[in-house]
Design an enzyme around this catalytic site. Structure first.
Site, mmCIF file in Angstrom:
data_model
loop_
_atom_site.group_PDB
_atom_site.id
_atom_site.type_symbol
_atom_site.label_atom_id
_atom_site.label_comp_id
_atom_site.label_asym_id
_atom_site.label_seq_id
_atom_site.Cartn_x
_atom_site.Cartn_y
_atom_site.Cartn_z
ATOM 1 C CG HIS A 271 -4.277 -36.314 16.436
ATOM 2 N ND1 HIS A 271 -4.309 -37.351 16.970
ATOM 3 C CD2 HIS A 271 -5.021 -36.045 15.357
ATOM 4 C CE1 HIS A 271 -5.392 -38.138 16.255
ATOM 5 N NE2 HIS A 271 -6.032 -37.233 15.652
ATOM 6 C CE LYS B 23 5.790 -0.760 10.192
ATOM 7 N NZ LYS B 23 4.749 -0.041 9.357
ATOM 8 C CD GLU C 213 -1.823 -4.582 11.457
ATOM 9 O OE1 GLU C 213 -0.612 -4.768 11.701
ATOM 10 O OE2 GLU C 213 -2.559 -4.707 10.107
ATOM 11 N N GLY D 35 -4.918 -1.900 4.914
ATOM 12 C CA GLY D 35 -4.105 -3.292 4.380
ATOM 13 C C GLY D 35 -4.803 -4.443 4.509
ATOM 14 N NE ARG D 36 -6.438 -4.249 10.700
ATOM 15 C CZ ARG D 36 -6.000 -2.880 10.847
ATOM 16 N NH1 ARG D 36 -4.827 -2.647 10.381
ATOM 17 N NH2 ARG D 36 -6.293 -2.038 11.922
ATOM 18 C CD GLU E 87 9.172 -5.901 7.297
ATOM 19 O OE1 GLU E 87 8.917 -4.819 6.855
ATOM 20 O OE2 GLU E 87 8.960 -6.182 8.466
ATOM 21 C CE LYS F 126 -3.577 2.401 2.680
ATOM 22 N NZ LYS F 126 -4.562 2.031 3.794
#
Ligand code: F6P
Length: 543
Positions: A387, A510, A356, A270-271, A215, A209
């Protein structure tokens, strides 16, 4: 006095607190014994989703009180504000309009007096044309080769939604177009992804965005270097890189042709962005027709959420049950348990969507809350989880409300008998039954076992869960499911009076990482707290 100051003191909240006290000793077994129709009564069908919420610690009074709380917190009004483009993300002064992205009606939606719908349609058409040309082999790489591999480079919302949906809808994918996702700044991620790929037939989508996320930009530059190293020509970039972003100037600076940029807007968080151009990798994988069906599924749930009365509104009910478990029964977490292998990344996707959004401790007015907000979200697909960690859910000391998600029909029947799917679903039904009703000491003693083992074999039960049973996993039903959770999160944020659409909590790390990166890169001594200093010294010593 601000609206929030009164939440805990409000009559609605206080009455719910009283209700929790009054009903705390009633076991789910008793609730079911008292009403033989409880399972049907506390269920709701919307579109392709059947929600059974009967295995929660609630009765008619609890639900009425929760609905009164929703009214008090003006959920309907806030819902209207979101759909009509009001700037409900107050700390960023932004509208929140992911619903416009899948609004397939022709009505206008305004932000700052501008109708956003024509822009949305234009980008969708651009994406479709591009997806067709890549999928049909018309888009050729720099040396004239068709594209066989797509690598989406992005992180957070620019990765988790695309990965989750691409995996979830793999059944519908073009099998000879291989999808890869690189998110981690750990060089291993891109190294291992590119290791066996050929740049002449690889296309990168740089999805960000902001187009500034460290990253993503670090991985994008590495990918650019990898392509140039082998193709040795700057003009190759135009054929092997496209961008999805709101930041055209940074995209240009990176060297991507703006014709190959797919835009979206600051009013898409973003999400909440997988139905925007951020979903380009999804469209490449499943094709434009299926992508539109996915949007159609989202739209169905959006319309239901927008129009149904709160008492029959599935996202509202899920949100209120979550509030009940979190704020009145003391649950700290929610487990998301899809009994569907294709949904194996759904819990991870919901972690960002939920945590978030609602991991906040101040109200919209900036005041510290005096109640619990967003729960910890975790989970794995069934039956694998059974399990691994279900032991704790059944017999541990913590309250773990569970959402079981399953499909009536399977997409695969490997032995042709349907047995795999029947066993899968039987396990899902069995788990919620065992959690709710358990096994008493008397029931344990029915078989002849040593007395000292009895307590170990007792299941207290009384552990809450929802079950969501959908017809079949399709783009349409997946869209309905995702939108259901998006709106659940929204409703909870409204009740807690927090801004569900900002994420200031990611900033400090950050900034500190940038500073520490500069220091450890230059060999400068890291000063400050003794823990970080020692860690940096030890790291430097080990180089
Ligand atoms: O750091 C958190 C975050 O901002 C998320 O909200 C977002 O989804 C992710 O980073 C990626 O951001 P971008 O798409 O701008 O690269």
């Amino acid at each position: 006095m601000s609206k929030n100051e009164g939440l805990v003191e409000s009559t609605e909240w206080q009455r719910l607190t009283g209700q929790a006290m009054q009903t705390k000793d009633t076991h789910l077994r008793q609730l079911f014994e008292a009403d033989s129709k409880r399972g049907e009564k506390f269920s709701l069908k919307v579109g392709d989703i059947y929600l059974d919420y009967s295995k929660n610690h609630l009765n008619d009074d609890t639900l009425s009180l929760l609905l009164e709380l929703a009214e008090k917190r003006r959920v309907s009004e806030q819902r209207g504000a979101m759909f009509t483009g009001e700037k409900i993300n107050t700390t960023e002064n932004r509208a929140v309009l992911h619903t416009a992205l899948r609004d397939l009606s022709s009505g206008p939606v305004f932000v700052d007096d501008e109708d956003v719908m024509s822009g949305i349609k234009e980008v969708l058409d651009h994406m479709s044309d591009f997806a067709h040309s890549v999928r049909d082999g018309q888009w050729l790489g720099h040396t004239g080769m068709p594209i066989k591999n797509i690598v989406n480079i992005g992180i957070g919302g620019s990765d988790l939604g695309p990965v989750m949906v691409t995996e979830a809808l793999h059944f519908y994918a073009k099998r000879d177009l291989h999808m890869h996702f690189v998110s981690n700044i750990d060089g291993t991620h891109i190294e291992e992804t590119l290791r066996d790929l050929d740049p002449t037939e690889t296309l990168f989508i740089i999805a960000s965005k902001t187009f500034t996320t460290d990253e993503t930009m670090t991985n994008a530059k590495t990918a650019r270097g990898w392509v140039l190293h082998q193709l040795k020509d700057e003009s190759a970039i135009a054929k092997h890189f496209v961008a999805v972003s709101t930041n055209e100037s940074e995209v240009k600076k990176f060297g991507i042709n703006p014709d190959n940029m797919f835009a979206f807007w600051d009013w898409v968080g973003g999400r909440y962005s997988l139905t925007s151009a951020i979903g380009l990798s999804i469209m490449l994988s499943i094709g434009p027709k299926h992508f539109r069906e996915l949007l159609g599924g989202f739209e169905k749930m959006d319309t239901h959420f927008k129009t149904a009365p709160l008492s029959r509104n599935m996202p509202v009910l899920l949100a209120l049950i979550g509030i009940w478990n979190t704020n009145f029964l003391g649950a700290e977490n929610e487990a998301i348990l899809p009994y569907e292998q294709y949904l194996h990344r759904f819990p991870a996707y919901l972690q960002q969507a939920n945590m978030e959004s609602n991991g906040k401790s101040v109200t919209k007015q900036g005041e510290r809350v005096d109640y619990t907000t967003g729960p910890i979200i975790w989970g794995e697909p069934g039956t694998n989880g059974q399990h691994a960690f279900y032991q704790l859910i059944h017999q541990g000391t913590r309250l773990v409300p569970c959402d079981f998600i399953g499909f009536a029909q399977s997409l695969n029947d490997p032995d042709g008998t349907g047995a795999h799917h029947r066993k899968l679903i039987a396990n899902m039904f069995a788990q919620s039954k065992a959690l709710a009703f358990g096994k008493t000491a008397d029931e344990v003693r029915v078989t002849d076992i040593p007395e000292e083992l009895v307590q170990h074999k007792v299941f207290e039960g009384n552990r809450p869960s929802n079950t969501l049973l959908l017809t079949k996993l399709t783009p349409d039903t997946l869209g309905q499911l995702i939108a259901l959770y998006e709106h659940k999160i929204f409703v909870q944020g409204v009740i807690w009076d927090i801004d569900s659409f900002d994420q200031w909590g990611v900033e400090l790390g950050k900034v500190l990482a940038k500073d520490l990166y500069e220091k450890i890169s230059s060999g400068e001594k890291v000063t400050g707290d003794s823990s970080t200093t020692s860690l940096a010294q030890e790291w430097q010593r080990l180089q």
